[in-house]
Design a protein around this motif. Structure first.
Motif, PDB file in Angstrom:
ATOM      1  N   PRO A   1       0.654  -1.200  -0.440  1.00 18.30           N
ATOM      2  CA  PRO A   1       0.027  -0.136   0.026  1.00 18.30           C
ATOM      3  C   PRO A   1       0.889   1.141  -0.060  1.00 18.30           C
ATOM      4  CG  PRO A   1      -0.930  -1.556   1.247  1.00 18.30           C
ATOM      5  CD  PRO A   1       0.646  -2.037   1.555  1.00 18.30           C
ATOM      6  N   LEU A   2       2.077   1.648   1.241  1.00 15.32           N
ATOM      7  CA  LEU A   2       2.656   2.402   1.030  1.00 15.32           C
ATOM      8  C   LEU A   2       3.713   2.323  -0.991  1.00 15.32           C
ATOM      9  CD1 LEU A   2       4.344   4.871   2.682  1.00 15.32           C
ATOM     10  CD2 LEU A   2       6.002   3.343   3.052  1.00 15.32           C
ATOM     11  N   GLU A   3       3.828   1.939  -1.171  1.00 20.37           N
ATOM     12  CA  GLU A   3       4.331   1.849  -2.489  1.00 20.37           C
ATOM     13  C   GLU A   3       3.474   2.158  -3.189  1.00 20.37           C
ATOM     14  OE1 GLU A   3       6.824  -0.920  -3.579  1.00 20.37           O
ATOM     15  OE2 GLU A   3       7.823  -1.582  -1.708  1.00 20.37           O
ATOM     16  N   ALA A   4       2.987   1.691  -3.478  1.00 20.96           N
ATOM     17  CA  ALA A   4       1.780   2.182  -4.821  1.00 20.96           C
ATOM     18  C   ALA A   4       0.825   3.813  -4.622  1.00 20.96           C
ATOM     19  CB  ALA A   4       0.750   1.303  -3.979  1.00 20.96           C
ATOM     20  N   SER A   5       1.256   4.373  -2.957  1.00 20.11           N
ATOM     21  CA  SER A   5       0.728   5.401  -2.774  1.00 20.11           C
ATOM     22  C   SER A   5       1.313   6.617  -3.186  1.00 20.11           C
ATOM     23  CB  SER A   5       0.412   5.603  -1.049  1.00 20.11           C
ATOM     24  OG  SER A   5       1.607   5.646  -0.450  1.00 20.11           O
ATOM     25  N   LEU A   6       3.425   6.457  -3.246  1.00 16.88           N
ATOM     26  CA  LEU A   6       3.710   7.362  -4.261  1.00 16.88           C
ATOM     27  C   LEU A   6       3.798   7.441  -6.066  1.00 16.88           C
ATOM     28  CD1 LEU A   6       7.290   5.741  -1.745  1.00 16.88           C
ATOM     29  CD2 LEU A   6       4.983   7.106  -1.238  1.00 16.88           C
ATOM     30  N   LYS A   7       2.813   6.645  -5.839  1.00 21.64           N
ATOM     31  CA  LYS A   7       2.460   7.110  -7.916  1.00 21.64           C
ATOM     32  C   LYS A   7       2.197   8.405  -7.593  1.00 21.64           C
ATOM     33  CE  LYS A   7       0.291   5.734 -11.916  1.00 21.64           C
ATOM     34  NZ  LYS A   7      -0.086   4.575 -12.257  1.00 21.64           N
ATOM     35  N   ASP A   8       2.233   9.297  -6.500  1.00 18.89           N
ATOM     36  CA  ASP A   8       1.702  10.866  -6.485  1.00 18.89           C
ATOM     37  C   ASP A   8       2.920  11.663  -6.118  1.00 18.89           C
ATOM     38  OD1 ASP A   8       1.731  13.165  -5.014  1.00 18.89           O
ATOM     39  OD2 ASP A   8       0.325  12.600  -3.530  1.00 18.89           O
ATOM     40  N   PRO A   9       3.331  12.641  -6.728  1.00 21.00           N
ATOM     41  CA  PRO A   9       5.113  12.884  -7.390  1.00 21.00           C
ATOM     42  C   PRO A   9       4.912  13.840  -5.865  1.00 21.00           C
ATOM     43  CG  PRO A   9       3.312  13.634  -8.710  1.00 21.00           C
ATOM     44  CD  PRO A   9       2.722  12.756  -8.025  1.00 21.00           C
ATOM     45  N   ALA A  10       3.750  14.508  -5.308  1.00 20.03           N
ATOM     46  CA  ALA A  10       3.942  15.094  -4.238  1.00 20.03           C
ATOM     47  C   ALA A  10       4.400  13.937  -3.221  1.00 20.03           C
ATOM     48  CB  ALA A  10       3.389  16.488  -3.908  1.00 20.03           C
ATOM     49  N   LYS A  11       4.386  12.495  -2.625  1.00 20.34           N
ATOM     50  CA  LYS A  11       4.354  12.608  -1.464  1.00 20.34           C
ATOM     51  C   LYS A  11       5.740  11.756  -1.861  1.00 20.34           C
ATOM     52  CE  LYS A  11       2.384   8.765   1.423  1.00 20.34           C
ATOM     53  NZ  LYS A  11       0.959   7.637   0.805  1.00 20.34           N
ATOM     54  N   ALA A  12       6.036  11.178  -3.399  1.00 20.50           N
ATOM     55  CA  ALA A  12       7.071  10.529  -3.406  1.00 20.50           C
ATOM     56  C   ALA A  12       8.486  11.335  -3.206  1.00 20.50           C
ATOM     57  CB  ALA A  12       7.084   9.853  -4.803  1.00 20.50           C
ATOM     58  N   ARG A  13       8.574  12.537  -3.784  1.00 20.47           N
ATOM     59  CA  ARG A  13       9.441  13.833  -3.041  1.00 20.47           C
ATOM     60  C   ARG A  13       9.323  13.637  -2.128  1.00 20.47           C
ATOM     61  NH1 ARG A  13      11.870  17.557  -6.360  1.00 20.47           N
ATOM     62  NH2 ARG A  13      10.515  17.296  -7.881  1.00 20.47           N
ATOM     63  N   LYS A  14       8.650  13.947  -1.207  1.00 18.63           N
ATOM     64  CA  LYS A  14       8.493  14.085   0.562  1.00 18.63           C
ATOM     65  C   LYS A  14       8.804  12.621   0.496  1.00 18.63           C
ATOM     66  CE  LYS A  14       5.892  14.930   4.127  1.00 18.63           C
ATOM     67  NZ  LYS A  14       4.371  15.197   4.663  1.00 18.63           N
ATOM     68  N   VAL A  15       8.761  11.737   0.181  1.00 18.92           N
ATOM     69  CA  VAL A  15       9.492  10.582   1.232  1.00 18.92           C
ATOM     70  C   VAL A  15      11.023  10.490   0.447  1.00 18.92           C
ATOM     71  CG1 VAL A  15      10.062   8.519   1.042  1.00 18.92           C
ATOM     72  CG2 VAL A  15       7.325   9.155   1.391  1.00 18.92           C
ATOM     73  N   TYR A  16      11.066  10.502  -0.630  1.00 18.43           N
ATOM     74  CA  TYR A  16      12.527  10.136  -1.696  1.00 18.43           C
ATOM     75  C   TYR A  16      13.490  11.151  -0.731  1.00 18.43           C
ATOM     76  CZ  TYR A  16      10.559   7.217  -4.089  1.00 18.43           C
ATOM     77  OH  TYR A  16       9.534   5.558  -5.247  1.00 18.43           O
ATOM     78  N   SER A  17      12.834  12.186  -0.989  1.00 14.48           N
ATOM     79  CA  SER A  17      13.803  13.698  -0.155  1.00 14.48           C
ATOM     80  C   SER A  17      14.246  13.469   1.659  1.00 14.48           C
ATOM     81  CB  SER A  17      13.534  15.069  -0.581  1.00 14.48           C
ATOM     82  OG  SER A  17      13.036  15.065  -2.056  1.00 14.48           O
ATOM     83  N   ARG A  18      14.007  12.743   1.888  1.00 15.45           N
ATOM     84  CA  ARG A  18      14.062  12.286   3.445  1.00 15.45           C
ATOM     85  C   ARG A  18      14.517  10.796   3.198  1.00 15.45           C
ATOM     86  NH1 ARG A  18      15.263  15.334   7.852  1.00 15.45           N
ATOM     87  NH2 ARG A  18      14.844  14.015   9.718  1.00 15.45           N
ATOM     88  N   VAL A  19      14.462  10.422   2.600  1.00 18.11           N
ATOM     89  CA  VAL A  19      15.620   9.316   3.215  1.00 18.11           C
ATOM     90  C   VAL A  19      17.039   9.616   2.190  1.00 18.11           C
ATOM     91  CG1 VAL A  19      15.209   8.843   0.872  1.00 18.11           C
ATOM     92  CG2 VAL A  19      15.767   6.943   2.856  1.00 18.11           C
TER      93      VAL A  19
END
Length: 467
Positions: free
Chosen positions: A106-124
């Motif tokens: 569910p989490l991985e699928a939700s990262l199709k949202d670019p804003a959410k993906a940017r937030k997660v990837y920038s932090r990691v």
């Protein structure tokens, strides 16, 4: 504007061999504008080395270690899921396969949202850099745009990275999988082309073929990825192997030898039959490998990413790292977030030492890994796992300056920390002044954290500084 040359002065610690750390005191390391080490000289000075290289004082940045500080190679995380970072610590009481369906997909699928993906990837990226990780082998998601964004962000931040679009066309929710083997291969090619376009020289980021793990990939998809691996012998491959006993049983059920042409029904045999077990392959976990599998992996030159935190958290088992090394299998360390709870490769090194002691308590005393050995896995071993052993992992002329400045706390006569400004954190490692250098490094391995990572460089570029 061209990058300035740099000179680093003081104490340098790095792995000389698997069991030996080298301590270079009163040493000068010169790094040119391209980020490459051009001189390593002991008993010299910044001025003398600059003069020898024809550098003038006004064009060189000089960094000098203080008491209880030393330069150490950047850590190499050989296995982590960037897309799972928000779930670190949330592994509950699930088994591996249940955990994937409940938390991960569910989490991985939700990262199709670019804003959410940017937030997660920038932090990691920020978080791993803060812990001294200069190179990371990342799994993204099945989404091409999300995967490409991760590569963009790594390049911008300056973190050296392998970035892989996850391939999976079965045994996952309908909302999160490739529509077909053909669609998976087309999307993989698209992501590879994009990542190579943003960094043609592969100086910082490069693509990696990423079949999630055998059960999530159909035979046609595995065969297609094997064909792509043969077509592109320059591409690394990353996947999982023998993490969990139920997973191994599932592989036997899904891929009987008569359907694959494998010599047996082993997990490694399946990858080998499809052309995915090569000297460029990174195999995460390897907890329950058989004798014949270890021999096959060594024969093919494939590598193992040891993930002690995840293996313990999800109750997968204790990998026998000494046994793998003696079999001739190269090993590195992986945080495996979010199966693992920590973004720190230093924590992975610490846990690798502890897990090896549990293996030893099972009757194999030689299984124990030393401080020197786990630091080798975190640097030189990891560099070999990801195919960068000629460029990173140690301090030598011709290698890139991927490094961290480690700073520990010195204690004064009143038991207070010396030289710390108001508001600064002193960390968890206390140095009293009578310790030997091997003792200081051991205290860092067992007690250190990101507070001790003062500065981090990748290819000569300062990518993190603790304020």
């Amino acid at each position: 504007m061209a990058a300035r040359s740099k000179i680093f002065v003081g104490t340098f610690v790095h792995s000389k061999t698997l069991g030996e750390l080298e301590y270079l005191h009163d040493t000068v390391v010169a790094v040119d504008g391209s980020g490459k080490i051009v001189a390593v000289e002991s008993n010299s000075s910044a001025d003398a080395v600059s003069q020898k290289l024809g550098w003038t004082t006004d064009e060189v940045d000089v960094t000098t270690t203080k008491t209880a500080q030393f330069f150490f190679p950047g850590f190499i995380d050989t296995h982590l899921h960037a897309s799972q970072y928000p779930n670190v610590g949330i592994f509950g009481n699930s088994t591996l396969l249940d955990w994937l369906n409940t938390y991960t997909f569910p989490l991985e699928a939700s990262l199709k949202d670019p804003a959410k993906a940017r937030k997660v990837y920038s932090r990691v990226i920020r978080k791993t850099l803060a812990h001294g990780t200069t190179t990371a082998a990342y799994y993204a998601t099945v989404d091409v745009a999300s995967t490409n964004l991760l590569a963009d962000l790594c390049l911008q931040a300056g973190q050296r990275a392998l970035v892989g679009r996850v391939c999976m066309d079965q045994l996952s929710p309908a909302y999160y999988r490739d529509e077909s083997p053909e669609a998976a291969l087309a999307a993989t090619r698209e992501s590879i082309a994009y990542i190579e376009s943003i960094d043609p020289g592969r100086e910082i980021v490069r693509p990696v073929l990423t079949p999630r793990f055998a059960p999530s990939c159909s035979a046609p998809l595995m065969r297609g990825l094997g064909g792509l691996a043969k077509e592109r012998p320059d591409l690394p491959i990353q996947t999982h192997i023998s993490e969990n006993k139920n997973e191994i049983a599932l592989v036997r059920e899904l891929f009987p030898p008569e359907s694959t042409g494998a010599q047996d029904d082993s997990y490694s045999g399946v990858y080998d039959a499809f052309g995915l077990l090569t000297d460029r392959t990174i195999l995460a976990h390897g907890v329950h490998l058989s004798e014949s599998e270890a021999e096959l992996i060594a024969k093919r030159g494939a590598k193992v990413s040891h993930c002690p935190c995840s293996n313990s958290a999800i109750t997968s088992g204790a990998a026998r790292v000494r046994w793998l090394l003696e079999k001739g299998v190269c090993c590195g360390l992986g945080t495996d977030m979010s199966g693992g709870y920590s973004p720190s490769v230093l924590e992975a090194a610490r846990l690798a030492a502890l897990v090896s002691r549990h293996v030893a308590m099972g009757g194999d005393d030689k299984a124990k890994l030393t401080v020197e050995e786990v630091l080798y896995l975190a640097t030189r071993g990891g560099a070999e796992v990801v195919g960068l052993q000629q460029r990173v992992g140690a301090f030598a002329v011709g290698m890139d300056w991927d490094a961290q400045l480690v700073g520990l706390s010195t204690v004064d006569a009143q038991g207070e920390v010396e030289g710390i400004a108001e508001g600064e954190e002193d960390g968890n490692v206390d140095v009293f002044g009578w310790e030997s250098w091997p003792d200081i490094v051991a205290k860092w391995v067992y007690n250190g954290d990101d507070r001790n990572t003062r500065k981090v460089w990748v290819k000569g570029r300062l990518v993190h500084e603790r304020k």
